[in-house]
Scaffold this active site. Structure first.
Site, PDB file in Angstrom:
ATOM      1  N   ARG A 106      15.788  -1.166  43.017  1.00 42.97           N
ATOM      2  CA  ARG A 106      15.548  -0.876  44.428  1.00 42.97           C
ATOM      3  C   ARG A 106      14.616  -1.917  45.069  1.00 42.97           C
ATOM      4  O   ARG A 106      14.782  -2.298  46.208  1.00 42.97           O
ATOM      5  CB  ARG A 106      14.932   0.529  44.544  1.00 42.97           C
ATOM      6  CG  ARG A 106      15.012   1.158  45.902  1.00 42.97           C
ATOM      7  CD  ARG A 106      14.329   2.525  45.937  1.00 42.97           C
ATOM      8  NE  ARG A 106      14.441   3.326  44.746  1.00 42.97           N
ATOM      9  CZ  ARG A 106      15.443   4.166  44.495  1.00 42.97           C
ATOM     10  NH1 ARG A 106      16.416   4.314  45.381  1.00 42.97           N
ATOM     11  NH2 ARG A 106      15.462   4.864  43.379  1.00 42.97           N
ATOM     12  N   TYR A 107      13.616  -2.322  44.314  1.00 46.67           N
ATOM     13  CA  TYR A 107      12.623  -3.289  44.787  1.00 46.67           C
ATOM     14  C   TYR A 107      12.806  -4.603  44.030  1.00 46.67           C
ATOM     15  O   TYR A 107      13.175  -4.594  42.852  1.00 46.67           O
ATOM     16  CB  TYR A 107      11.205  -2.766  44.556  1.00 46.67           C
ATOM     17  CG  TYR A 107      10.901  -1.474  45.267  1.00 46.67           C
ATOM     18  CD1 TYR A 107      10.527  -1.457  46.606  1.00 46.67           C
ATOM     19  CD2 TYR A 107      10.991  -0.253  44.595  1.00 46.67           C
ATOM     20  CE1 TYR A 107      10.236  -0.275  47.262  1.00 46.67           C
ATOM     21  CE2 TYR A 107      10.703   0.940  45.238  1.00 46.67           C
ATOM     22  CZ  TYR A 107      10.328   0.922  46.569  1.00 46.67           C
ATOM     23  OH  TYR A 107      10.047   2.102  47.209  1.00 46.67           O
ATOM     24  N   ARG A 156      10.819  -5.003  40.360  1.00 47.18           N
ATOM     25  CA  ARG A 156      10.764  -3.958  39.342  1.00 47.18           C
ATOM     26  C   ARG A 156      12.060  -3.165  39.312  1.00 47.18           C
ATOM     27  O   ARG A 156      12.783  -3.085  40.304  1.00 47.18           O
ATOM     28  CB  ARG A 156       9.581  -3.016  39.579  1.00 47.18           C
ATOM     29  CG  ARG A 156       9.532  -2.350  40.943  1.00 47.18           C
ATOM     30  CD  ARG A 156       8.087  -1.917  41.237  1.00 47.18           C
ATOM     31  NE  ARG A 156       7.927  -1.245  42.499  1.00 47.18           N
ATOM     32  CZ  ARG A 156       7.740  -1.866  43.667  1.00 47.18           C
ATOM     33  NH1 ARG A 156       7.762  -3.190  43.723  1.00 47.18           N
ATOM     34  NH2 ARG A 156       7.543  -1.171  44.777  1.00 47.18           N
ATOM     35  N   CYS A 214      14.664  16.407  29.340  1.00 50.14           N
ATOM     36  CA  CYS A 214      13.222  16.575  29.464  1.00 50.14           C
ATOM     37  C   CYS A 214      12.783  17.743  28.596  1.00 50.14           C
ATOM     38  O   CYS A 214      13.587  18.620  28.265  1.00 50.14           O
ATOM     39  CB  CYS A 214      12.836  16.878  30.922  1.00 50.14           C
ATOM     40  SG  CYS A 214      13.289  15.608  32.113  1.00 50.14           S
ATOM     41  N   CYS A 229      13.282  19.303  40.870  1.00 48.52           N
ATOM     42  CA  CYS A 229      13.574  17.937  40.421  1.00 48.52           C
ATOM     43  C   CYS A 229      14.589  17.241  41.320  1.00 48.52           C
ATOM     44  O   CYS A 229      15.650  17.791  41.624  1.00 48.52           O
ATOM     45  CB  CYS A 229      14.096  17.977  38.991  1.00 48.52           C
ATOM     46  SG  CYS A 229      14.528  16.354  38.328  1.00 48.52           S
ATOM     47  N   ARG A 271      16.333  14.756  40.419  1.00 49.15           N
ATOM     48  CA  ARG A 271      17.482  14.375  39.585  1.00 49.15           C
ATOM     49  C   ARG A 271      18.097  15.602  38.921  1.00 49.15           C
ATOM     50  O   ARG A 271      18.739  15.498  37.878  1.00 49.15           O
ATOM     51  CB  ARG A 271      17.061  13.353  38.523  1.00 49.15           C
ATOM     52  CG  ARG A 271      16.664  12.000  39.102  1.00 49.15           C
ATOM     53  CD  ARG A 271      16.617  10.902  38.049  1.00 49.15           C
ATOM     54  NE  ARG A 271      16.246   9.634  38.664  1.00 49.15           N
ATOM     55  CZ  ARG A 271      15.125   8.964  38.415  1.00 49.15           C
ATOM     56  NH1 ARG A 271      14.260   9.430  37.542  1.00 49.15           N
ATOM     57  NH2 ARG A 271      14.862   7.834  39.036  1.00 49.15           N
ATOM     58  N   LYS A 298      10.194   3.923  49.130  1.00 47.88           N
ATOM     59  CA  LYS A 298       9.118   4.810  49.540  1.00 47.88           C
ATOM     60  C   LYS A 298       8.440   4.309  50.806  1.00 47.88           C
ATOM     61  O   LYS A 298       8.394   3.100  51.073  1.00 47.88           O
ATOM     62  CB  LYS A 298       8.071   4.914  48.427  1.00 47.88           C
ATOM     63  CG  LYS A 298       8.562   5.654  47.193  1.00 47.88           C
ATOM     64  CD  LYS A 298       7.476   5.721  46.133  1.00 47.88           C
ATOM     65  CE  LYS A 298       7.938   6.556  44.948  1.00 47.88           C
ATOM     66  NZ  LYS A 298       9.148   6.010  44.305  1.00 47.88           N
TER      67      LYS A 298
END
Length: 347
Positions: free
Chosen positions: A90-91, A94, A103, A110, A112, A317
């Site tokens: 996305r960036y 990173r 999990c 959540c 996801r 974000k």
């Protein structure tokens, strides 16, 4: 003795965490979204409190069957930003590396929630992992790799050592950030073996801990965090602002102080994402801004998180400090590339 994880409505009824009369209303929720609450989290629940904030995070609710028009299956836009399976880029500097889709516990809010759980493929295949690392190696602008999922710290030390061996071979990756709930929900997994593995990884490691209420930071959780921090591994916090969990100043203040007292720097306080079936958790942005503003007047600067929102569609974000709505009650959010997006998005 092996710990028990409750993974069905029947398990929750048997454990006395939900009444038998709730079976009919909650079974469809369990059919849609994975359930898992382990012994440690179940033990934290105050069974005499119908509004217990730990229960609210992990015990399914019939409100999860309500989907509002603006809610999305992929609310932060991972899919359009995924050039190869397992990678979200996305960036520029990173990437996320989503190693697995399981999990130790499943949060009811959540973002996801439609891709995690034991129903589908639980881990990246060997071939997909090769392609993911090839992508990282081919993009020398990637400075940081964020291990996420699923929770990467439930992987065995052998699997994690393999991941770090592959990362060591990529010189331009200097930082590895690990997003996890493990020190809080399964602190026994923060073993000396794991700590030694991270310390000798050949990369600068940061651990971002997800917790939403001060009661999650038990003595066992604090001890697990201390093992990481004493080994020279910095820790940051990530929390979600959740109605009925931490949506008052006293509760948020206690959480942020608990992080700092544990030597964890408060990092992000996330506005809840537009995941399907989660509207009962969401405050308005204005309510969140008011809470964060009150924190500024009451807490040390060390205890201040940044109030953030992931712009739907994969645009990244944005900090919500000082953001005001237009006359229609919608926000004009500017992403890191200078593009403006309406929030909530048009339906």
């Amino acid at each position: 003795m092996k710990s028990t994880t409750l993974t069905s409505v029947g398990d929750l009824i048997a454990e006395g965490l939900v009444p038998p009369a709730a079976r009919e209303s909650l079974t469809p929720v369990g059919d849609l979204y994975a359930i898992a609450i382990n012994e440690m989290m179940a033990a934290l629940i105050d069974r005499n409190d119908p509004a217990d904030p730990i229960a609210r995070q992990f015990i399914p609710d019939a409100d999860e069957l309500v989907t509002t028009p603006e809610e999305l299956a992929d609310p932060i836009g991972d899919t359009p930003m995924s050039p190869v399976e397992g990678i979200v880029h996305r960036y520029p500097d990173r990437v996320l590396l989503k190693l697995l889709h399981v999990c130790p516990v499943y949060c009811r809010f959540c973002f996801r929630r439609e891709s995690v759980g034991p129903a589908g493929a639980t881990h990246l295949s060997s071939d997909a992992l090769v392609r993911a690392f090839a992508y990282i190696a081919a993009h020398d602008e990637i400075f940081e790799v964020i291990l996420t999922g699923g929770d990467p710290l439930i992987l065995s030390p052998r699997r994690l050592e393999d991941i770090f061996a592959r990362l060591r071979a990529i010189a331009h990756v200097q930082v590895v950030r690990i997003h996890t709930r493990v020190p809080v929900v399964s602190p026994e997994l923060v073993s000396n073996t794991l700590v030694d593995l991270l310390r000798s990884s050949g990369k600068t490691i940061y651990v971002a801990l997800h917790a939403n209420h001060a009661r999650e930071l038990t003595e066992d959780a604090k001890a697990a965090c201390a093992k990481l921090i004493d080994a020279g591994i910095p820790m940051l916090s990530q929390s979600v602002l959740l109605r009925g969990v931490n949506d008052d100043v006293a509760t948020l203040a206690a959480l942020m102080r608990a992080f700092v007292a544990t030597r964890i720097k408060p990092y992000y306080l996330h506005h809840p994402d537009l995941a399907r079936g989660t509207s009962h958790f969401r405050l308005s942005i204005a309510e969140g801004q008011k809470l964060v503003e009150e924190l500024r007047g009451k807490l040390s600067g060390l205890c201040q998180p940044r109030y953030m929102l992931d712009i739907p569609g994969g645009f990244g974000k944005v900090a919500l400090d000082g953001t005001a709505p237009d006359e229609d009650g919608r926000y004009h959010l500017r992403d890191f590339r200078g593009r403006t997006h309406l929030y909530p998005p048009a339906t």
